[in-house]
Design an enzyme around this catalytic site. Sequence first.
Site, PDB file in Angstrom:
ATOM      1  N   TRP A 154      55.469  35.799  27.790  1.00 57.23           N
ATOM      2  CA  TRP A 154      56.894  36.047  27.565  1.00 57.23           C
ATOM      3  C   TRP A 154      57.660  36.174  28.876  1.00 57.23           C
ATOM      4  O   TRP A 154      58.882  36.099  28.887  1.00 57.23           O
ATOM      5  CB  TRP A 154      57.098  37.336  26.740  1.00 57.23           C
ATOM      6  N   LYS A 178      51.190  27.936  21.792  1.00 56.57           N
ATOM      7  CA  LYS A 178      51.313  29.204  21.061  1.00 56.57           C
ATOM      8  C   LYS A 178      52.110  30.112  21.990  1.00 56.57           C
ATOM      9  O   LYS A 178      51.573  30.694  22.935  1.00 56.57           O
ATOM     10  CB  LYS A 178      49.924  29.770  20.775  1.00 56.57           C
ATOM     11  N   PRO A 179      53.449  30.213  21.743  1.00 59.44           N
ATOM     12  CA  PRO A 179      54.255  31.021  22.666  1.00 59.44           C
ATOM     13  C   PRO A 179      54.062  32.514  22.393  1.00 59.44           C
ATOM     14  O   PRO A 179      53.628  32.896  21.311  1.00 59.44           O
ATOM     15  CB  PRO A 179      55.690  30.602  22.331  1.00 59.44           C
ATOM     16  N   ALA A 180      54.428  33.323  23.365  1.00 61.83           N
ATOM     17  CA  ALA A 180      54.357  34.774  23.170  1.00 61.83           C
ATOM     18  C   ALA A 180      55.251  35.176  22.005  1.00 61.83           C
ATOM     19  O   ALA A 180      56.327  34.594  21.804  1.00 61.83           O
ATOM     20  CB  ALA A 180      54.820  35.481  24.441  1.00 61.83           C
ATOM     21  N   GLY A 232      48.233  35.092  31.047  1.00 68.98           N
ATOM     22  CA  GLY A 232      48.390  36.412  30.440  1.00 68.98           C
ATOM     23  C   GLY A 232      47.446  37.407  31.089  1.00 68.98           C
ATOM     24  O   GLY A 232      47.040  37.220  32.240  1.00 68.98           O
ATOM     25  N   SER A 233      47.074  38.408  30.331  1.00 66.90           N
ATOM     26  CA  SER A 233      46.306  39.507  30.928  1.00 66.90           C
ATOM     27  C   SER A 233      44.844  39.116  31.147  1.00 66.90           C
ATOM     28  O   SER A 233      44.303  38.244  30.464  1.00 66.90           O
ATOM     29  CB  SER A 233      46.373  40.740  30.027  1.00 66.90           C
ATOM     30  N   GLU A 254      45.258  31.772  34.034  1.00 65.43           N
ATOM     31  CA  GLU A 254      46.128  32.419  35.036  1.00 65.43           C
ATOM     32  C   GLU A 254      46.297  33.852  34.598  1.00 65.43           C
ATOM     33  O   GLU A 254      47.085  34.139  33.695  1.00 65.43           O
ATOM     34  CB  GLU A 254      47.499  31.729  35.098  1.00 65.43           C
ATOM     35  N   CYS A 288      53.235  38.130  37.388  1.00 66.71           N
ATOM     36  CA  CYS A 288      51.841  38.344  37.809  1.00 66.71           C
ATOM     37  C   CYS A 288      51.734  38.399  39.320  1.00 66.71           C
ATOM     38  O   CYS A 288      50.750  38.924  39.846  1.00 66.71           O
ATOM     39  CB  CYS A 288      50.961  37.200  37.312  1.00 66.71           C
ATOM     40  N   GLU A 383      47.843  46.895  37.156  1.00 69.68           N
ATOM     41  CA  GLU A 383      49.092  46.146  37.298  1.00 69.68           C
ATOM     42  C   GLU A 383      50.201  46.898  36.551  1.00 69.68           C
ATOM     43  O   GLU A 383      50.063  47.175  35.355  1.00 69.68           O
ATOM     44  CB  GLU A 383      48.869  44.759  36.683  1.00 69.68           C
TER      45      GLU A 383
HETATM   46  C1  SIN Z   1      53.686  34.498  36.366  1.00 66.79           C
HETATM   47  O1  SIN Z   1      54.059  35.637  36.499  1.00 66.79           O
HETATM   48  O2  SIN Z   1      52.740  34.222  35.609  1.00 66.79           O
HETATM   49  C2  SIN Z   1      54.316  33.340  37.074  1.00 66.79           C
HETATM   50  C3  SIN Z   1      55.057  33.703  38.290  1.00 66.79           C
HETATM   51  C4  SIN Z   1      55.472  32.517  39.133  1.00 66.79           C
HETATM   52  O3  SIN Z   1      55.380  31.361  38.713  1.00 66.79           O
HETATM   53  O4  SIN Z   1      55.896  32.765  40.253  1.00 66.79           O
END
Ligand code: SIN
Length: 482
Positions: A154, A178-180, A232-233, A254, A288, A383
């Site tokens: 999201w 499959k979106p959030a 995601g996580s 990722e 992230c 995080e």
């Molecule tokens: C992410 O938070 O997964 C992507 C961040 C970014 O593309 O810089």
Amino acid sequence: MLVTEIGTCPTKALIGGDWVATGSTFPVINPYTGAVLAQVADCGEAEAWRAADASVAAFGRWRKTTAYERAAILRRWNDLVLANQDQLARLMALEMGKPIVEARGEVRYTASFIEFYAEEAKRVYGETIPSQFANKRLFTLKQPVGPALAVTPWNFPAAMITRKAAPALAAGCTMIVKPAEQSPLTALRVAELWLEAGGPPGTLQVLPCADPVPVASVLLADDRIRKLSFTGSTDVGKRLYAQTSRTMKRLSLELGGHAPFLVFGDADLTRAARDVAASKFRNSGQTCVCTNRIYVHESVYDRFLEQFMPLVAGLRTGDPLDEATQIGPLVDGDVFAKVQSHVDDALSKGARALVGGKAGVGTMFQPTVLGDVASGMRILGEETFGPVAPVMRFGDEQDVIRQANDSPVGLAAYLWTRDLSRAFRVAEALEYGIVGINDGVPSTAQAPFGGVKHSGLGREGGKWGIDEYLDMKYVSMTIDEA
Ligand code: SIN
């Protein structure tokens, strides 16, 4: 179809080129007002089966198109995304609270992946390999992996779709998204623009759902789906990793990060403070790659804070649709609760709130700077995903590298120095997939994005991103000698 002041947006699932109503719907909540924004089709196992069949059928045709045909459609998709920049940005602001100015930036970021892979589609090259036999010819072909599944987050409701879908489609794969559950509207609109661009039915499908398990279980167990890309996580990523082993899918993960930012004694403190703030408070701290730990050399600690604190205190919080807003609401109560618990934990163990430190209305959290942060505080191990900046002192280079690497995850890390030798030394020593040297926002479509250790597998972006959707085939041929 949702009709608002921003225009129309689909609310049904996109399966095989049709907008499909399901037996039930789920609400999308505006995190700023708490109001229900839309009711969206809630997909389950039946829709997943149907989408898998459509994806396989479409793949049979799509893989036979030329790279030039695919590139032309991607090019039109890029143009349509940019032409709808304001609508997409407003959708993101409404469904997940991204400040509108930043959301417009995300639309440009979204389009940049499409533009890049429209070009890259034409550069999928095989190779020839010299043989030790005069009558043999050896070469490689690159071919699309097959129908792919993307499970998207999201926090970047549009860009994380095109970072996956654009290389997949360019390579000749089909994709089910499959979106959030927090941000399905942007996903549906982005996919609608793909159809408008001439994307054939079934090449890109979207299955919104409140509970991801039934949809994911069907698609992960289906041998015909040859690839999973997940952002995601780390916890969910590890579960998906285990599940995909049964069908041996190609995998891109990722996952979470816990980015350190190292500010050395020779840093330009004005620019360092600005870069730390840009990295930390991007998307209200919900990326992230956001800085999670700030280590400042003891010789400049106080002077760094003198520069950093006013920047944080000056951040404008409020309505994501307001052009002046820089920090919006956190996406939901769970994210908010984690941020609050990290701050409470740190304060109870001796940290001081130098700026902010308190919740606002709803899921708003004040942009916060924490001083006197020490090991043992949860914020240094987990995080945060929110606008909280813990700042610590360090004494020497080796020690701060050790602290920076003392984490199971390794997505992004940053440093600020004017010493060229140190910049190389430290960048090489950091156990991270991405390092920003005097740069708090290194992400860009043409560069590889991804982590090491528990931050995941594979890379998105650049020439590496399309390889994730290509299988290499080795061909050996014997020829008649003259
Ligand atoms: C992410 O938070 O997964 C992507 C961040 C970014 O593309 O810089």
